[in-house]
Design a protein around this motif. Structure first.
Motif, PDB file in Angstrom:
ATOM      1  N   LEU A  77      96.383 -14.407  24.565  1.00  0.00           N
ATOM      2  CA  LEU A  77      96.139 -13.154  25.301  1.00  0.00           C
ATOM      3  C   LEU A  77      96.875 -13.164  26.634  1.00  0.00           C
ATOM      4  CD1 LEU A  77      92.330 -12.529  24.587  1.00  0.00           C
ATOM      5  CD2 LEU A  77      94.229 -11.035  23.943  1.00  0.00           C
ATOM      6  N   VAL A 109     100.424 -12.279  26.165  1.00  0.00           N
ATOM      7  CA  VAL A 109     100.577 -10.829  25.945  1.00  0.00           C
ATOM      8  C   VAL A 109     100.420 -10.084  27.274  1.00  0.00           C
ATOM      9  CG1 VAL A 109      99.522  -8.796  24.833  1.00  0.00           C
ATOM     10  CG2 VAL A 109      99.786 -10.920  23.545  1.00  0.00           C
ATOM     11  N   PHE A 110      99.453 -10.514  28.084  1.00  0.00           N
ATOM     12  CA  PHE A 110      99.186  -9.815  29.354  1.00  0.00           C
ATOM     13  C   PHE A 110     100.388  -9.917  30.306  1.00  0.00           C
ATOM     14  CE2 PHE A 110      94.299 -10.557  28.951  1.00  0.00           C
ATOM     15  CZ  PHE A 110      94.283  -9.736  27.842  1.00  0.00           C
ATOM     16  N   ARG A 145     102.821  -7.411  29.159  1.00  0.00           N
ATOM     17  CA  ARG A 145     102.362  -6.040  29.452  1.00  0.00           C
ATOM     18  C   ARG A 145     102.674  -5.614  30.896  1.00  0.00           C
ATOM     19  NH1 ARG A 145     102.236  -5.986  24.590  1.00  0.00           N
ATOM     20  NH2 ARG A 145     100.485  -5.280  23.309  1.00  0.00           N
ATOM     21  N   HIS A 165     101.238   3.343  26.223  1.00  0.00           N
ATOM     22  CA  HIS A 165     101.109   2.676  24.917  1.00  0.00           C
ATOM     23  C   HIS A 165     100.345   1.362  24.984  1.00  0.00           C
ATOM     24  CE1 HIS A 165     104.729   5.295  24.311  1.00  0.00           C
ATOM     25  NE2 HIS A 165     103.920   5.678  23.334  1.00  0.00           N
ATOM     26  N   SER A 166      99.822   1.038  26.163  1.00  0.00           N
ATOM     27  CA  SER A 166      99.128  -0.240  26.305  1.00  0.00           C
ATOM     28  C   SER A 166      97.943  -0.090  27.259  1.00  0.00           C
ATOM     29  CB  SER A 166     100.106  -1.293  26.855  1.00  0.00           C
ATOM     30  OG  SER A 166      99.408  -2.331  27.517  1.00  0.00           O
ATOM     31  N   TYR A 167      96.767  -0.495  26.773  1.00  0.00           N
ATOM     32  CA  TYR A 167      95.567  -0.436  27.621  1.00  0.00           C
ATOM     33  C   TYR A 167      95.701  -1.378  28.815  1.00  0.00           C
ATOM     34  CZ  TYR A 167      90.700  -1.003  29.080  1.00  0.00           C
ATOM     35  OH  TYR A 167      89.543  -1.076  29.821  1.00  0.00           O
ATOM     36  N   VAL A 168      96.283  -2.562  28.565  1.00  0.00           N
ATOM     37  CA  VAL A 168      96.417  -3.545  29.649  1.00  0.00           C
ATOM     38  C   VAL A 168      97.410  -3.032  30.705  1.00  0.00           C
ATOM     39  CG1 VAL A 168      97.083  -5.914  30.207  1.00  0.00           C
ATOM     40  CG2 VAL A 168      95.774  -5.454  28.131  1.00  0.00           C
ATOM     41  N   ALA A 169      98.523  -2.485  30.249  1.00  0.00           N
ATOM     42  CA  ALA A 169      99.504  -1.923  31.194  1.00  0.00           C
ATOM     43  C   ALA A 169      98.870  -0.774  31.973  1.00  0.00           C
ATOM     44  CB  ALA A 169     100.744  -1.452  30.445  1.00  0.00           C
ATOM     45  N   LYS A 229      90.415  -0.766  39.850  1.00  0.00           N
ATOM     46  CA  LYS A 229      90.016  -0.299  38.507  1.00  0.00           C
ATOM     47  C   LYS A 229      89.682  -1.505  37.622  1.00  0.00           C
ATOM     48  CE  LYS A 229      89.781   2.279  34.733  1.00  0.00           C
ATOM     49  NZ  LYS A 229      88.722   3.257  34.477  1.00  0.00           N
ATOM     50  N   LYS A 240      86.011  -2.267  35.971  1.00  0.00           N
ATOM     51  CA  LYS A 240      85.758  -2.530  34.548  1.00  0.00           C
ATOM     52  C   LYS A 240      85.035  -3.863  34.361  1.00  0.00           C
ATOM     53  CE  LYS A 240      86.555  -0.617  31.419  1.00  0.00           C
ATOM     54  NZ  LYS A 240      85.714   0.401  30.759  1.00  0.00           N
ATOM     55  N   GLU A 295      81.449  -3.391  35.200  1.00  0.00           N
ATOM     56  CA  GLU A 295      80.753  -2.619  34.149  1.00  0.00           C
ATOM     57  C   GLU A 295      80.476  -3.499  32.927  1.00  0.00           C
ATOM     58  OE1 GLU A 295      82.951   1.632  35.223  1.00  0.00           O
ATOM     59  OE2 GLU A 295      83.276   0.703  33.274  1.00  0.00           O
ATOM     60  N   GLU A 296      81.489  -4.306  32.576  1.00  0.00           N
ATOM     61  CA  GLU A 296      81.319  -5.152  31.378  1.00  0.00           C
ATOM     62  C   GLU A 296      80.255  -6.228  31.639  1.00  0.00           C
ATOM     63  OE1 GLU A 296      82.417  -4.000  28.808  1.00  0.00           O
ATOM     64  OE2 GLU A 296      84.170  -2.813  29.370  1.00  0.00           O
ATOM     65  N   ASP A 348      84.202  -8.220  25.530  1.00  0.00           N
ATOM     66  CA  ASP A 348      84.748  -7.249  26.505  1.00  0.00           C
ATOM     67  C   ASP A 348      84.806  -7.867  27.905  1.00  0.00           C
ATOM     68  OD1 ASP A 348      85.119  -5.246  24.675  1.00  0.00           O
ATOM     69  OD2 ASP A 348      83.428  -4.002  25.341  1.00  0.00           O
ATOM     70  N   PHE A 366      87.528 -10.531  27.999  1.00  0.00           N
ATOM     71  CA  PHE A 366      88.832  -9.848  27.963  1.00  0.00           C
ATOM     72  C   PHE A 366      89.196  -9.315  29.349  1.00  0.00           C
ATOM     73  CE2 PHE A 366      90.711  -5.559  27.747  1.00  0.00           C
ATOM     74  CZ  PHE A 366      92.001  -5.905  27.361  1.00  0.00           C
ATOM     75  N   HIS A 367      88.251  -8.599  29.978  1.00  0.00           N
ATOM     76  CA  HIS A 367      88.556  -8.033  31.297  1.00  0.00           C
ATOM     77  C   HIS A 367      88.680  -9.126  32.370  1.00  0.00           C
ATOM     78  CE1 HIS A 367      87.525  -4.222  29.270  1.00  0.00           C
ATOM     79  NE2 HIS A 367      88.338  -3.692  30.156  1.00  0.00           N
TER      80      HIS A 367
END
Ligand SMILES: N=c1c2ncn([C@@H]3O[C@H](COP(=O)(O)OP(=O)(O)OP(=O)(O)O)[C@@H](O)[C@H]3O)c2ncn1[C@@H]1O[C@H](COP(=O)(O)O)[C@@H](O)[C@H]1O
Length: 110
Positions: free
Chosen positions: A8, A11-12, A15, A22-26, A35, A39, A42-43, A65, A68-69
């Motif tokens: 991961l 990938v990050f 990103r 096209h990318s949630y991480v980007a 932000k 998140k 919140e998670e 989640d 990940f965050h």
């Protein structure tokens, strides 16, 4: 399975040059650190609620989640997960109670 944090993290890094459309991480990077931290908070709360609900699937989902965050936050701060794993490895076998007692002693000395 254990190298998923590393995969991961790789990938990050990629990103950081990706299209936020096209990318949630980007998208998170573009939105900025506040932000990402929002998140993360919140998670954390959703994970606590899942644990209180005692629903195993929900706990697994929300913890994924949260992790990940957390990994996105680390990448945004220029850190790799192995740096955190190394710190946990360093602590392995050292009782939290013992560490806390040593901390209090150090504070008294200082
Ligand atoms: N593991 C994940 C992962 N876990 C959760 N999420 C996303 O994290 C978000 C969680 O936010 P919420 O549950 O609060 O959902 P939401 O209401 O849509 O979020 P907001 O609108 O509040 O931002 C969802 O959009 C999930 O899809 C993830 N997005 C990506 N990954 C991994 O990251 C990789 C890169 O992702 P992209 O950058 O999108 O390609 C992917 O290949 C996956 O391996």
């Amino acid at each position: 399975m254990n190298d998923i944090f590393e995969r991961l993290a790789t990938v990050f890094e990629e990103r950081k040059n990706a299209d936020p459309e096209h990318s949630y991480v980007a998208n998170l990077y573009q939105a900025g650190q506040d932000k990402i931290l929002k998140k993360l908070g919140e998670e954390a709360i959703e994970t606590i609620l899942a644990a209180k609900s005692k629903q195993q699937d929900a706990i697994i989902h929300e913890t994924a989640d949260l992790w990940f965050h957390s990994l996105v936050m680390l990448a945004d701060c220029g850190l790799r997960p192995e740096q955190v794993l190394k710190e946990l490895d360093r602590r392995f076998g050292l009782s939290g109670l013992e560490e806390k007692a040593n901390r209090s002693k150090d504070n008294d000395d200082g």
